[in-house]
Design a protein around this motif. Sequence first.
Motif, PDB file in Angstrom:
ATOM      1  N   ALA A   1       0.835  -1.203   0.000  1.00  0.00           N
ATOM      2  CA  ALA A   1       0.000   0.000   0.000  1.00  0.00           C
ATOM      3  C   ALA A   1       0.871   1.255   0.000  1.00  0.00           C
ATOM      4  CB  ALA A   1      -0.931  -0.011   1.210  1.00  0.00           C
ATOM      5  N   ASP A   2       1.941   1.235   0.781  1.00  0.00           N
ATOM      6  CA  ASP A   2       2.851   2.374   0.828  1.00  0.00           C
ATOM      7  C   ASP A   2       3.509   2.590  -0.533  1.00  0.00           C
ATOM      8  OD1 ASP A   2       4.470   4.448   1.987  1.00  0.00           O
ATOM      9  OD2 ASP A   2       6.121   3.013   2.092  1.00  0.00           O
ATOM     10  N   ALA A   3       3.905   1.496  -1.188  1.00  0.00           N
ATOM     11  CA  ALA A   3       4.536   1.596  -2.505  1.00  0.00           C
ATOM     12  C   ALA A   3       3.582   2.208  -3.526  1.00  0.00           C
ATOM     13  CB  ALA A   3       4.993   0.209  -2.973  1.00  0.00           C
ATOM     14  N   ILE A   4       2.308   1.843  -3.440  1.00  0.00           N
ATOM     15  CA  ILE A   4       1.316   2.388  -4.368  1.00  0.00           C
ATOM     16  C   ILE A   4       1.152   3.889  -4.154  1.00  0.00           C
ATOM     17  CG2 ILE A   4      -1.147   2.422  -4.946  1.00  0.00           C
ATOM     18  CD1 ILE A   4      -1.174  -0.608  -4.449  1.00  0.00           C
ATOM     19  N   TRP A   5       0.943   4.289  -2.900  1.00  0.00           N
ATOM     20  CA  TRP A   5       0.747   5.716  -2.623  1.00  0.00           C
ATOM     21  C   TRP A   5       1.982   6.527  -2.999  1.00  0.00           C
ATOM     22  CZ3 TRP A   5      -3.518   8.186  -2.287  1.00  0.00           C
ATOM     23  CH2 TRP A   5      -4.669   7.596  -1.763  1.00  0.00           C
ATOM     24  N   THR A   6       3.155   5.999  -2.707  1.00  0.00           N
ATOM     25  CA  THR A   6       4.385   6.713  -3.036  1.00  0.00           C
ATOM     26  C   THR A   6       4.549   6.847  -4.542  1.00  0.00           C
ATOM     27  OG1 THR A   6       5.449   5.906  -1.006  1.00  0.00           O
ATOM     28  CG2 THR A   6       6.893   6.730  -2.755  1.00  0.00           C
ATOM     29  N   ALA A   7       4.278   5.767  -5.274  1.00  0.00           N
ATOM     30  CA  ALA A   7       4.398   5.795  -6.734  1.00  0.00           C
ATOM     31  C   ALA A   7       3.400   6.757  -7.369  1.00  0.00           C
ATOM     32  CB  ALA A   7       4.206   4.391  -7.305  1.00  0.00           C
ATOM     33  N   LEU A   8       2.256   6.934  -6.707  1.00  0.00           N
ATOM     34  CA  LEU A   8       1.235   7.843  -7.235  1.00  0.00           C
ATOM     35  C   LEU A   8       1.456   9.282  -6.783  1.00  0.00           C
ATOM     36  CD1 LEU A   8      -2.010   5.667  -6.923  1.00  0.00           C
ATOM     37  CD2 LEU A   8      -0.583   6.069  -8.943  1.00  0.00           C
TER      38      LEU A   8
ATOM     39  N   ASN B   1      -2.993  11.504   7.732  1.00  0.00           N
ATOM     40  CA  ASN B   1      -3.493  10.990   6.452  1.00  0.00           C
ATOM     41  C   ASN B   1      -2.533   9.972   5.837  1.00  0.00           C
ATOM     42  OD1 ASN B   1      -5.990  12.425   6.185  1.00  0.00           O
ATOM     43  ND2 ASN B   1      -4.794  14.278   5.835  1.00  0.00           N
ATOM     44  N   TRP B   2      -1.228  10.120   6.151  1.00  0.00           N
ATOM     45  CA  TRP B   2      -0.251   9.141   5.660  1.00  0.00           C
ATOM     46  C   TRP B   2      -0.640   7.739   6.130  1.00  0.00           C
ATOM     47  CZ3 TRP B   2       3.110   5.418   7.306  1.00  0.00           C
ATOM     48  CH2 TRP B   2       4.156   5.068   6.450  1.00  0.00           C
TER      49      TRP B   2
ATOM     50  N   LEU C   1      -4.593  14.042  16.628  1.00  0.00           N
ATOM     51  CA  LEU C   1      -4.146  13.390  15.405  1.00  0.00           C
ATOM     52  C   LEU C   1      -3.336  14.333  14.523  1.00  0.00           C
ATOM     53  CD1 LEU C   1      -7.341  11.327  14.498  1.00  0.00           C
ATOM     54  CD2 LEU C   1      -5.182  10.465  15.403  1.00  0.00           C
ATOM     55  N   SER C   2      -3.594  15.636  14.631  1.00  0.00           N
ATOM     56  CA  SER C   2      -2.868  16.590  13.801  1.00  0.00           C
ATOM     57  C   SER C   2      -1.383  16.641  14.154  1.00  0.00           C
ATOM     58  CB  SER C   2      -3.477  17.990  13.949  1.00  0.00           C
ATOM     59  OG  SER C   2      -3.230  18.508  15.245  1.00  0.00           O
ATOM     60  N   ARG C   3      -1.024  16.113  15.310  1.00  0.00           N
ATOM     61  CA  ARG C   3       0.377  16.126  15.738  1.00  0.00           C
ATOM     62  C   ARG C   3       1.142  14.882  15.282  1.00  0.00           C
ATOM     63  NH1 ARG C   3      -0.240  16.875  22.002  1.00  0.00           N
ATOM     64  NH2 ARG C   3       2.054  16.763  21.927  1.00  0.00           N
ATOM     65  N   LEU C   4       0.414  13.911  14.737  1.00  0.00           N
ATOM     66  CA  LEU C   4       1.058  12.682  14.270  1.00  0.00           C
ATOM     67  C   LEU C   4       1.690  12.913  12.910  1.00  0.00           C
ATOM     68  CD1 LEU C   4       1.446   9.677  14.981  1.00  0.00           C
ATOM     69  CD2 LEU C   4      -0.665   9.200  13.734  1.00  0.00           C
ATOM     70  N   ARG C   5       2.914  12.459  12.747  1.00  0.00           N
ATOM     71  CA  ARG C   5       3.637  12.653  11.495  1.00  0.00           C
ATOM     72  C   ARG C   5       4.082  11.318  10.911  1.00  0.00           C
ATOM     73  NH1 ARG C   5       1.255  16.439  11.512  1.00  0.00           N
ATOM     74  NH2 ARG C   5       1.863  18.636  11.448  1.00  0.00           N
ATOM     75  N   ALA C   6       4.218  11.299   9.596  1.00  0.00           N
ATOM     76  CA  ALA C   6       4.664  10.093   8.898  1.00  0.00           C
ATOM     77  C   ALA C   6       6.113   9.788   9.255  1.00  0.00           C
ATOM     78  CB  ALA C   6       4.535  10.297   7.392  1.00  0.00           C
ATOM     79  N   PRO C   7       6.529   8.523   9.103  1.00  0.00           N
ATOM     80  CA  PRO C   7       7.937   8.173   9.382  1.00  0.00           C
ATOM     81  C   PRO C   7       8.870   8.903   8.439  1.00  0.00           C
ATOM     82  CG  PRO C   7       6.552   6.225   9.135  1.00  0.00           C
ATOM     83  CD  PRO C   7       5.746   7.385   8.658  1.00  0.00           C
ATOM     84  N   LYS C   8      10.080   9.141   8.898  1.00  0.00           N
ATOM     85  CA  LYS C   8      11.084   9.691   8.007  1.00  0.00           C
ATOM     86  C   LYS C   8      11.588   8.566   7.104  1.00  0.00           C
ATOM     87  CE  LYS C   8      12.681  13.281  11.192  1.00  0.00           C
ATOM     88  NZ  LYS C   8      13.829  13.823  11.950  1.00  0.00           N
ATOM     89  N   PRO C   9      12.020   8.884   5.881  1.00  0.00           N
ATOM     90  CA  PRO C   9      12.535   7.840   4.987  1.00  0.00           C
ATOM     91  C   PRO C   9      13.664   7.062   5.649  1.00  0.00           C
ATOM     92  CG  PRO C   9      12.245   9.908   3.830  1.00  0.00           C
ATOM     93  CD  PRO C   9      12.051  10.199   5.295  1.00  0.00           C
ATOM     94  N   PRO C  10      13.805   5.742   5.403  1.00  0.00           N
ATOM     95  CA  PRO C  10      12.876   4.945   4.615  1.00  0.00           C
ATOM     96  C   PRO C  10      11.556   4.720   5.333  1.00  0.00           C
ATOM     97  CG  PRO C  10      14.500   3.521   5.622  1.00  0.00           C
ATOM     98  CD  PRO C  10      14.934   4.938   5.914  1.00  0.00           C
ATOM     99  N   SER C  11      10.478   4.621   4.545  1.00  0.00           N
ATOM    100  CA  SER C  11       9.150   4.513   5.120  1.00  0.00           C
ATOM    101  C   SER C  11       9.029   3.279   6.002  1.00  0.00           C
ATOM    102  CB  SER C  11       8.105   4.429   4.000  1.00  0.00           C
ATOM    103  OG  SER C  11       8.078   5.629   3.271  1.00  0.00           O
ATOM    104  N   GLY C  12       8.228   3.382   7.000  1.00  0.00           N
ATOM    105  CA  GLY C  12       8.039   2.258   7.900  1.00  0.00           C
ATOM    106  C   GLY C  12       7.141   2.638   9.039  1.00  0.00           C
TER     107      GLY C  12
END
Length: 230
Positions: free
Chosen positions: A124-131, A139-140, A207-218
Amino acid sequence: MTQTPVEDRLLAAMTSHVPFDGWSEPAFRAAIAQSEVNETVARALYPRGAVDLALAYHRKGDSAMIARIEQADLSAMRFRDRIAFAVRARLEAVEDRELVRRGMTLFSLPNHAPEGARAIWNTADAIWTALGDTSDDVNWYTKRATLSAVYSATVLYWLGDDTPDHHATWEFLDRRIDNVMQVEKVKAQARGNPVLSKLMAGPDMLLSRLRAPKPPSGFPGRWRPQDTEH
């Protein structure tokens, strides 16, 4: 992830045994013998044997999907159709459904279930990243969790679909995506409702304070301290 020739040989040999023996230790040993890879090298590359090879096979499918997305012209598609295209590309990367069916059996075991869930999340992460997804907040997570559920349900349907060109699967996929779009519409309407928006204010603030992982995704992600919010 690019595989070495040794890894390619071993995986190719393994997939010829999986339909009969599953992703198992006997299949792994047979693959070592067939590929003529030194056993010490094989077990160094794949310490858990068949489990690691099953995950390597899954990653290979993800790579094939990404290549197809990058080669396609998706500019004229609606975004929901781009997602459907990506999921379809991922399933069409599979040479033999029995390999996936045996993989689902393996990853349904309690001791391997976390690995299976992580593999689906990574797809799922690969799809969203590729798009081109650039979300960095909650939202991440919701995008990937929702797509993981859609992808998992579609795979299960696809495994039992014998219609020509799997057209019933693609119709099923479209319905699942439409369901998700309807949920998002309801959520947007709730946020526009004066009463419901107040009820959601507290959870939304957290929830607004939650952030996506830093690369590499995980997983897990990051938490933005409140004192940095301005």
